[in-house]
Design a protein around this motif. Structure first.
Motif, PDB file in Angstrom:
ATOM      1  N   GLU A  14       0.823  -1.214   0.000  1.00  0.00           N
ATOM      2  CA  GLU A  14       0.000   0.000   0.000  1.00  0.00           C
ATOM      3  C   GLU A  14       0.857   1.264   0.000  1.00  0.00           C
ATOM      4  O   GLU A  14       0.572   2.205  -0.723  1.00  0.00           O
ATOM      5  CB  GLU A  14      -0.938   0.015   1.214  1.00  0.00           C
ATOM      6  N   GLU A  15       1.890   1.272   0.807  1.00  0.00           N
ATOM      7  CA  GLU A  15       2.745   2.457   0.879  1.00  0.00           C
ATOM      8  C   GLU A  15       3.495   2.657  -0.441  1.00  0.00           C
ATOM      9  O   GLU A  15       3.626   3.771  -0.935  1.00  0.00           O
ATOM     10  CB  GLU A  15       3.730   2.340   2.032  1.00  0.00           C
ATOM     11  N   ARG A  16       3.958   1.557  -1.011  1.00  0.00           N
ATOM     12  CA  ARG A  16       4.652   1.643  -2.305  1.00  0.00           C
ATOM     13  C   ARG A  16       3.713   2.181  -3.380  1.00  0.00           C
ATOM     14  O   ARG A  16       4.090   3.030  -4.180  1.00  0.00           O
ATOM     15  CB  ARG A  16       5.178   0.261  -2.678  1.00  0.00           C
ATOM     16  N   ASN A  17       2.455   1.715  -3.386  1.00  0.00           N
ATOM     17  CA  ASN A  17       1.487   2.226  -4.364  1.00  0.00           C
ATOM     18  C   ASN A  17       1.167   3.696  -4.129  1.00  0.00           C
ATOM     19  O   ASN A  17       0.914   4.437  -5.077  1.00  0.00           O
ATOM     20  CB  ASN A  17       0.206   1.402  -4.325  1.00  0.00           C
ATOM     21  N   THR A  18       1.158   4.113  -2.879  1.00  0.00           N
ATOM     22  CA  THR A  18       0.919   5.522  -2.578  1.00  0.00           C
ATOM     23  C   THR A  18       2.037   6.375  -3.157  1.00  0.00           C
ATOM     24  O   THR A  18       1.787   7.399  -3.800  1.00  0.00           O
ATOM     25  CB  THR A  18       0.802   5.730  -1.057  1.00  0.00           C
ATOM     26  N   LEU A  22       1.769   9.093  -6.284  1.00  0.00           N
ATOM     27  CA  LEU A  22       2.195  10.478  -6.099  1.00  0.00           C
ATOM     28  C   LEU A  22       3.265  10.862  -7.117  1.00  0.00           C
ATOM     29  O   LEU A  22       3.215  11.949  -7.703  1.00  0.00           O
ATOM     30  CB  LEU A  22       2.714  10.669  -4.679  1.00  0.00           C
ATOM     31  N   VAL A  23       4.205   9.956  -7.337  1.00  0.00           N
ATOM     32  CA  VAL A  23       5.265  10.213  -8.316  1.00  0.00           C
ATOM     33  C   VAL A  23       4.685  10.396  -9.715  1.00  0.00           C
ATOM     34  O   VAL A  23       5.186  11.190 -10.512  1.00  0.00           O
ATOM     35  CB  VAL A  23       6.299   9.050  -8.287  1.00  0.00           C
ATOM     36  N   ALA A  67       3.564   1.152 -13.707  1.00  0.00           N
ATOM     37  CA  ALA A  67       4.927   0.714 -14.030  1.00  0.00           C
ATOM     38  C   ALA A  67       5.871   0.920 -12.850  1.00  0.00           C
ATOM     39  O   ALA A  67       6.666   0.028 -12.527  1.00  0.00           O
ATOM     40  CB  ALA A  67       5.432   1.457 -15.268  1.00  0.00           C
ATOM     41  N   VAL A  68       5.779   2.072 -12.211  1.00  0.00           N
ATOM     42  CA  VAL A  68       6.651   2.342 -11.058  1.00  0.00           C
ATOM     43  C   VAL A  68       6.370   1.350  -9.939  1.00  0.00           C
ATOM     44  O   VAL A  68       7.297   0.805  -9.324  1.00  0.00           O
ATOM     45  CB  VAL A  68       6.479   3.801 -10.567  1.00  0.00           C
ATOM     46  N   SER A  69       5.106   1.071  -9.692  1.00  0.00           N
ATOM     47  CA  SER A  69       4.750   0.137  -8.627  1.00  0.00           C
ATOM     48  C   SER A  69       5.260  -1.269  -8.931  1.00  0.00           C
ATOM     49  O   SER A  69       5.779  -1.957  -8.041  1.00  0.00           O
ATOM     50  CB  SER A  69       3.237   0.125  -8.440  1.00  0.00           C
ATOM     51  N   ILE A  70       5.120  -1.702 -10.186  1.00  0.00           N
ATOM     52  CA  ILE A  70       5.577  -3.049 -10.552  1.00  0.00           C
ATOM     53  C   ILE A  70       7.093  -3.153 -10.437  1.00  0.00           C
ATOM     54  O   ILE A  70       7.617  -4.086  -9.833  1.00  0.00           O
ATOM     55  CB  ILE A  70       5.101  -3.403 -11.981  1.00  0.00           C
ATOM     56  N   VAL A  71       7.796  -2.196 -11.020  1.00  0.00           N
ATOM     57  CA  VAL A  71       9.263  -2.240 -10.980  1.00  0.00           C
ATOM     58  C   VAL A  71       9.763  -2.147  -9.545  1.00  0.00           C
ATOM     59  O   VAL A  71      10.654  -2.899  -9.132  1.00  0.00           O
ATOM     60  CB  VAL A  71       9.857  -1.116 -11.863  1.00  0.00           C
ATOM     61  N   ALA A 144      -1.634  12.689   2.637  1.00  0.00           N
ATOM     62  CA  ALA A 144      -2.199  12.349   3.951  1.00  0.00           C
ATOM     63  C   ALA A 144      -1.788  10.938   4.366  1.00  0.00           C
ATOM     64  O   ALA A 144      -1.424  10.695   5.521  1.00  0.00           O
ATOM     65  CB  ALA A 144      -3.714  12.473   3.909  1.00  0.00           C
ATOM     66  N   ARG A 145      -1.842   9.991   3.406  1.00  0.00           N
ATOM     67  CA  ARG A 145      -1.419   8.620   3.713  1.00  0.00           C
ATOM     68  C   ARG A 145       0.049   8.582   4.119  1.00  0.00           C
ATOM     69  O   ARG A 145       0.413   7.935   5.101  1.00  0.00           O
ATOM     70  CB  ARG A 145      -1.625   7.720   2.491  1.00  0.00           C
TER      71      ARG A 145
END
Length: 154
Positions: A14-18, A22-23, A67-71, A144-145
């Motif tokens: 979840e944090e990585r997806n956040t 954002l990126v 893509a960022v989340s997967i990599v 916020a997250r």
């Protein structure tokens, strides 16, 4: 605890997806805004072709976030193959709180669009009010997250 600033603990899904969202969303909003401002210098707003730039920046933002989340997930799982990176109760509570904050801005965008419809504003302004609501919802909700991840739940 996050591994972004504290390297000893793994970052959850979840944090990585956040972070990935954002990126991807902030540059997308900046590109779209600059694109519209450049066009608006020479063209009246009711003649601006905003659909293609808006759709392309939204789609690009979604693709970049995925893509960022997967990599990032692949790199993280190779670095720590034995660590569980799944979300837990704390991640779900943080996601819920972040969504609540973000949804407020989505409502503001929707209300602004309704008011613009009531005064029969050009479609450009109505669409951009909705876009601003979505963009602010994504960015502020993500911030916020991340604030809850790094400062803790109230």
């Amino acid at each position: 605890m996050s591994s972004f600033l504290y390297m000893e603990a793994p970052m959850s899904f979840e944090e990585r997806n956040t972070w990935a969202g954002l990126v991807a969303s902030v540059p997308g909003v900046i590109v779209y805004t600059v694109w519209m401002l450049v066009i608006a210098r020479d063209t009246p707003v009711d003649r601006i072709d905003w659909v293609w730039p808006m759709v392309s920046t939204i789609v690009a933002g979604i693709v970049v976030a995925i893509a960022v989340s997967i990599v990032w997930g692949i790199v993280q799982s190779r670095r720590d193959p034995d660590t569980d990176h799944r979300s837990d109760v704390r991640d779900r509570e943080i996601a819920t709180q972040g969504d609540r904050v973000g949804q407020a801005f989505l409502v503001f965008g929707g209300l602004a669009a309704l008011v613009l419809c009531a005064v029969q504003a050009p479609l450009f302004w109505i669409a951009n009010a909705v876009y601003a609501g979505f963009a602010l919802s994504a960015i502020i909700g993500s911030l916020a997250r991340l604030g809850l991840y790094y400062r803790g739940m109230p």
